[in-house]
Enzyme design. Structure first.
Site, PDB file in Angstrom:
ATOM      1  N   ASP A 199      20.382  -2.388 -50.441  1.00  0.00           N
ATOM      2  CA  ASP A 199      21.570  -3.203 -50.197  1.00  0.00           C
ATOM      3  C   ASP A 199      22.752  -2.434 -49.627  1.00  0.00           C
ATOM      4  OD1 ASP A 199      20.283  -5.438 -51.184  1.00  0.00           O
ATOM      5  OD2 ASP A 199      21.005  -5.133 -53.238  1.00  0.00           O
ATOM      6  N   ASP A 201      24.338   0.054 -51.647  1.00  0.00           N
ATOM      7  CA  ASP A 201      25.164   0.453 -52.790  1.00  0.00           C
ATOM      8  C   ASP A 201      25.388   1.961 -52.772  1.00  0.00           C
ATOM      9  OD1 ASP A 201      25.215  -2.145 -53.913  1.00  0.00           O
ATOM     10  OD2 ASP A 201      23.260  -1.817 -54.843  1.00  0.00           O
ATOM     11  N   ASP A 223      27.671  -2.616 -49.942  1.00  0.00           N
ATOM     12  CA  ASP A 223      27.570  -3.597 -51.028  1.00  0.00           C
ATOM     13  C   ASP A 223      28.448  -3.144 -52.183  1.00  0.00           C
ATOM     14  OD1 ASP A 223      26.755  -5.900 -52.318  1.00  0.00           O
ATOM     15  OD2 ASP A 223      24.899  -5.027 -53.056  1.00  0.00           O
ATOM     16  N   ASP A 227      26.263  -0.456 -59.035  1.00  0.00           N
ATOM     17  CA  ASP A 227      25.671  -1.676 -59.575  1.00  0.00           C
ATOM     18  C   ASP A 227      24.619  -1.292 -60.606  1.00  0.00           C
ATOM     19  OD1 ASP A 227      27.223  -3.077 -57.813  1.00  0.00           O
ATOM     20  OD2 ASP A 227      25.562  -3.978 -56.698  1.00  0.00           O
ATOM     21  N   ARG A 279      35.849  -7.036 -58.875  1.00  0.00           N
ATOM     22  CA  ARG A 279      34.686  -6.494 -59.602  1.00  0.00           C
ATOM     23  C   ARG A 279      34.936  -5.076 -60.119  1.00  0.00           C
ATOM     24  NH1 ARG A 279      29.105  -8.590 -56.655  1.00  0.00           N
ATOM     25  NH2 ARG A 279      29.673 -10.805 -56.599  1.00  0.00           N
TER      26      ARG A 279
END
Length: 403
Positions: A199, A201, A223, A227, A279
């Site tokens: 992705d 990350d 991204d 995560d 986030r």
């Protein structure tokens, strides 16, 4: 016998027990090692530089840190405190910044080190920028220790911790990470396989436990910066410096992935800085202790979540942006109010500045209630946050002087 001498004597006895397995897989005995670590950690005298940061006070003022690198493994706190990384393993030095072949990596490269089955403490010979061809898939019992060099993972896919345990990532600059295409990647000396596209990350943690990310600087990835999903747990994210990014940190895969109910993450002593949007973190299902962090920027919200996570915010400093519509620290997502009003979100001892406010819900909204779960560590007063977090991010460590 001094406490410090006893500590190393203890591990000299434990080392044959842990690493006698021909597969170099100490899962069967690591619980005993953790028990001994915790027993001795309570007795071990901190070096204490007086910063008020318990992680840094454990190791940073030792002028011989470069000769005592593995002491760092004694210093984790929070839910990831048992992450031993490559403790008691060999020192492996990265001498080659290349990543020419993700299936047959060359000795001396970072990829060659992280895929080995044995515990390794990975260091870097010199300053380097590593642009990976494919995501860097780590094997268990590894420490990546960037102290003493300026190490950048940038410009390509970045770090993946997949079905692994006991990982420490320390002292790296991770930025401008990009998605990686599907292809073959080796994740141990004995196995490689086809991996689907990544992705983009900075650090992606899948189905892993006992992970500690400390003193890294992360920014501007495709991204997330960090995560953790798919049942990952026992994680501490500490002393990091986050800047210039939209979706900073996702903890929990999806509202329907209920295995993440067992997730426990400590987010401590980090600086959430310029150019961040949302986030910090976004949480699902599990239990999240957000303690003594400094929030100086957010464009949408700082802490959010869905699927009834438990969020315990303690001793943080929240400085709201000047935009009058973005004063709320929190965001309850993907549920009607009659549901999220029951989610257990608590703010205790937080410093709320420039009109910032934290919407407490569930048990956290009642000052007389007993909170659902014990904290993973004790919070310092929010007035100490500046001192605790002022050296967040990768450190300029040089041999022969305190770090």
């Amino acid at each position: 016998m001094s406490n410090l001498f006893f500590f190393f004597f203890l591990f000299s006895l434990l080392t044959p027990l842990v690493f006698s397995s021909p597969l170099h897989d100490p899962d069967l005995v690591v619980e005993e090692v953790h028990r001994k670590i915790n027993e001795t950690r309570r007795k071990l005298s901190y070096l204490s530089c007086g910063t008020g940061n318990p992680i840094d006070d454990c190791w940073r003022c030792d002028p011989n840190w470069e000769k005592n690198r593995q002491r760092l493994a004694d210093c984790a706190i929070g839910f990831g405190k048992d992450a031993i990384g490559g403790r008691n393993g060999r020192i492996y030095e990265v001498t080659d910044a290349g990543d020419d072949d993700p299936v047959t990596p060359k000795p001396g490269t970072l990829r060659y080190g992280v895929i080995q089955d044995e515990p390794l403490w990975i260091i870097f010979k010199r300053d380097m920028v590593i642009q990976l061809k494919k995501e860097l898939v780590m094997n268990s019992y590894k420490t990546i220790d960037g102290r003493g060099a300026s190490v950048h993972i940038a410009g390509g896919p970045c770090i993946t911790v997949h079905d692994a345990t006991n990982i420490i990532i320390h002292g790296l600059n991770i930025h401008d990470c990009k998605p990686g295409g599907s292809g073959y990647i080796r994740n141990s000396p004995h196995h490689y396989g086809m991996w689907t596209p990544s992705d983009g990350d900075g650090i992606a943690i899948f189905g892993s436990k006992h992970v500690w990310v400390d003193h890294c600087s992360l920014s501007n990835c495709h991204d997330g910066l960090i995560d953790a999903i798919h049942g990952s747990t026992a994680i501490t994210i500490s002393n990091n410096f986050f800047t210039h990014h939209d979706k900073v940190m996702l903890l929990g895969h999806s509202d329907s992935f209920t295995q993440d109910k067992d997730m426990q993450v400590t987010i401590a002593f980090n600086h959430f800085g310029e150019g961040l949007v949302q986030r910090m973190p976004r949480c699902r299902h599990g239990y999240f202790h957000v303690v003594n962090n400094d929030y100086t920027h957010w464009e949408m919200y700082a802490i959010g979540g869905s699927a009834s996570p438990t969020i315990n915010s303690q001793g943080n400093r929240f400085l709201a942006p000047n935009d009058g519509s973005k004063k709320e620290v929190t965001k309850h997502e993907d549920a009607p109010e009659n549901e999220w009003r029951n989610w257990n979100w608590r703010s205790k001892g937080d410093l709320l500045l420039n009109g910032a406010f934290f919407r407490q819900t569930g048990a956290g909204a009642s000052s007389s209630s007993t909170y659902a779960r014990a904290s993973s560590l004790s919070a310092r007063p929010s007035t100490f946050v500046n001192a605790i977090t002022k050296t967040a991010g990768s450190l300029n460590c040089r041999k022969g002087s305190p770090c």
